[in-house]
Design a protein around this motif. Structure first.
Motif, PDB file in Angstrom:
ATOM      1  N   MET A 135       0.849  -1.197   0.000  1.00 41.08           N
ATOM      2  CA  MET A 135       0.000   0.000   0.000  1.00 41.08           C
ATOM      3  C   MET A 135       0.887   1.250   0.000  1.00 41.08           C
ATOM      4  O   MET A 135       1.748   1.407   0.861  1.00 41.08           O
ATOM      5  CB  MET A 135      -0.897   0.013   1.244  1.00 41.08           C
ATOM      6  CG  MET A 135      -1.730  -1.247   1.439  1.00 41.08           C
ATOM      7  SD  MET A 135      -2.939  -1.514   0.167  1.00 41.08           S
ATOM      8  CE  MET A 135      -4.122  -0.247   0.544  1.00 41.08           C
ATOM      9  N   LEU A 136       0.678   2.112  -0.998  1.00 42.75           N
ATOM     10  CA  LEU A 136       1.374   3.397  -1.043  1.00 42.75           C
ATOM     11  C   LEU A 136       0.634   4.357  -0.131  1.00 42.75           C
ATOM     12  O   LEU A 136      -0.573   4.531  -0.248  1.00 42.75           O
ATOM     13  CB  LEU A 136       1.386   3.940  -2.476  1.00 42.75           C
ATOM     14  CG  LEU A 136       1.969   5.339  -2.656  1.00 42.75           C
ATOM     15  CD1 LEU A 136       3.460   5.341  -2.328  1.00 42.75           C
ATOM     16  CD2 LEU A 136       1.722   5.837  -4.061  1.00 42.75           C
ATOM     17  N   LEU A 137       1.352   4.958   0.810  1.00 43.17           N
ATOM     18  CA  LEU A 137       0.743   5.913   1.737  1.00 43.17           C
ATOM     19  C   LEU A 137       0.830   7.312   1.143  1.00 43.17           C
ATOM     20  O   LEU A 137       1.880   7.720   0.636  1.00 43.17           O
ATOM     21  CB  LEU A 137       1.461   5.867   3.091  1.00 43.17           C
ATOM     22  CG  LEU A 137       1.460   4.496   3.784  1.00 43.17           C
ATOM     23  CD1 LEU A 137       2.256   4.569   5.079  1.00 43.17           C
ATOM     24  CD2 LEU A 137       0.049   4.015   4.054  1.00 43.17           C
ATOM     25  N   GLY A 138      -0.274   8.017   1.174  1.00 44.84           N
ATOM     26  CA  GLY A 138      -0.324   9.361   0.603  1.00 44.84           C
ATOM     27  C   GLY A 138       0.417  10.371   1.467  1.00 44.84           C
ATOM     28  O   GLY A 138       0.382  10.315   2.694  1.00 44.84           O
ATOM     29  N   ASP A 139       1.117  11.300   0.817  1.00 37.83           N
ATOM     30  CA  ASP A 139       1.851  12.353   1.519  1.00 37.83           C
ATOM     31  C   ASP A 139       1.908  13.570   0.599  1.00 37.83           C
ATOM     32  O   ASP A 139       2.231  13.448  -0.583  1.00 37.83           O
ATOM     33  CB  ASP A 139       3.263  11.861   1.846  1.00 37.83           C
ATOM     34  CG  ASP A 139       4.013  12.806   2.778  1.00 37.83           C
ATOM     35  OD1 ASP A 139       3.518  13.913   3.048  1.00 37.83           O
ATOM     36  OD2 ASP A 139       5.099  12.401   3.223  1.00 37.83           O
TER      37      ASP A 139
ATOM     38  N   ALA B 191      -3.753   7.401  -3.674  1.00 39.28           N
ATOM     39  CA  ALA B 191      -3.084   7.538  -2.377  1.00 39.28           C
ATOM     40  C   ALA B 191      -3.189   8.970  -1.865  1.00 39.28           C
ATOM     41  O   ALA B 191      -3.403   9.194  -0.669  1.00 39.28           O
ATOM     42  CB  ALA B 191      -1.623   7.116  -2.489  1.00 39.28           C
TER      43      ALA B 191
ATOM     44  N   LYS C 133      -4.204   6.168   1.239  1.00 39.35           N
ATOM     45  CA  LYS C 133      -3.370   5.033   0.816  1.00 39.35           C
ATOM     46  C   LYS C 133      -4.030   4.358  -0.374  1.00 39.35           C
ATOM     47  O   LYS C 133      -5.243   4.454  -0.576  1.00 39.35           O
ATOM     48  CB  LYS C 133      -3.134   4.033   1.945  1.00 39.35           C
ATOM     49  CG  LYS C 133      -4.360   3.334   2.483  1.00 39.35           C
ATOM     50  CD  LYS C 133      -3.955   2.384   3.616  1.00 39.35           C
ATOM     51  CE  LYS C 133      -5.191   1.702   4.203  1.00 39.35           C
ATOM     52  NZ  LYS C 133      -4.818   0.782   5.274  1.00 39.35           N
TER      53      LYS C 133
ATOM     54  N   LYS D  18       8.687  -2.741  -0.200  1.00 36.36           N
ATOM     55  CA  LYS D  18       8.533  -1.693   0.820  1.00 36.36           C
ATOM     56  C   LYS D  18       9.894  -1.096   1.180  1.00 36.36           C
ATOM     57  O   LYS D  18      10.054   0.132   1.243  1.00 36.36           O
ATOM     58  CB  LYS D  18       7.868  -2.282   2.073  1.00 36.36           C
ATOM     59  CG  LYS D  18       7.730  -1.299   3.207  1.00 36.36           C
ATOM     60  CD  LYS D  18       7.149  -1.961   4.435  1.00 36.36           C
ATOM     61  CE  LYS D  18       7.171  -1.024   5.623  1.00 36.36           C
ATOM     62  NZ  LYS D  18       6.687  -1.668   6.836  1.00 36.36           N
TER      63      LYS D  18
ATOM     64  N   CYS E   2       5.490   3.177   2.252  1.00 39.50           N
ATOM     65  CA  CYS E   2       4.537   2.126   1.896  1.00 39.50           C
ATOM     66  C   CYS E   2       4.223   1.321   3.147  1.00 39.50           C
ATOM     67  O   CYS E   2       4.959   1.365   4.129  1.00 39.50           O
ATOM     68  CB  CYS E   2       5.109   1.202   0.827  1.00 39.50           C
ATOM     69  SG  CYS E   2       5.265   1.976  -0.774  1.00 39.50           S
ATOM     70  N   ASP E   3       3.149   0.565   3.071  1.00 38.24           N
ATOM     71  CA  ASP E   3       2.757  -0.312   4.160  1.00 38.24           C
ATOM     72  C   ASP E   3       2.417  -1.661   3.559  1.00 38.24           C
ATOM     73  O   ASP E   3       2.147  -1.771   2.362  1.00 38.24           O
ATOM     74  CB  ASP E   3       1.544   0.277   4.905  1.00 38.24           C
ATOM     75  CG  ASP E   3       1.343  -0.371   6.265  1.00 38.24           C
ATOM     76  OD1 ASP E   3       2.254  -1.086   6.735  1.00 38.24           O
ATOM     77  OD2 ASP E   3       0.263  -0.157   6.863  1.00 38.24           O
TER      78      ASP E   3
END
Length: 151
Positions: A73-77, A108, A113, A128, A140-141
């Motif tokens: 999972m791509l984490l949004g930032d 994301a 995400k 990751k 990422c998670d």
């Protein structure tokens, strides 16, 4: 008187001392060498016949469990540069192209995400780590695919 005397003794085969050549010794006991060779040959033939079965062998059914799959999972930032993230996703993930990477990046950023793909645990961990090592870092998670609450 001569200093040396020589005497010769010879073995001859036959009735008289003057006939034939040297005697050849023949064993009186049968050692069974020919029998052993015949037995060995028969054993080889039997083994060859056993090695070629007439039909397929029935083997017990083996049960294989599929390896659990994990979602990367791509984490949004808000600090992410879109071009950098898309480039790194395409380089790191084997089945990601630029269009998919742009879609994942947008999802994301909007939802917090987005799923990049499903992989076995070792691959997911590798991806990751590779994303974290990029400069600037991309977070990422990993989530288990069939875990309750992640569906």
């Amino acid at each position: 008187k001569p200093a040396f005397t020589t005497s010769t003794t010879s073995l001859f085969a036959g009735k008289g001392e003057q006939e034939g050549g040297a005697a050849i010794a023949k064993p009186k006991v049968n050692i069974g060498q020919k029998t052993a060779m015949v037995t060995e040959t028969k054993a080889r033939v039997v083994l060859k016949k056993k090695a070629k079965p007439s039909g397929p062998e029935s083997r017990r059914e083996e049960k294989f469990e599929d390896a659990p799959m994990y979602k990367v999972m791509l984490l949004g930032d808000k600090e992410y540069d879109q071009e950098h993230v898309i480039k790194r996703l395409c380089e790191t993930l084997e089945d990601m192209d630029e269009n998919n990477a742009a879609t994942v990046f947008t999802q994301a950023q909007q939802g917090g995400k987005a799923m990049c793909g499903k992989y076995p645990m070792e691959h997911a961990e590798l991806y990751k780590e590779q994303m974290l090592r990029s400069d600037p870092m991309i977070f990422c998670d990993i989530e288990e695919e069939n875990k309750k609450g992640n569906k």
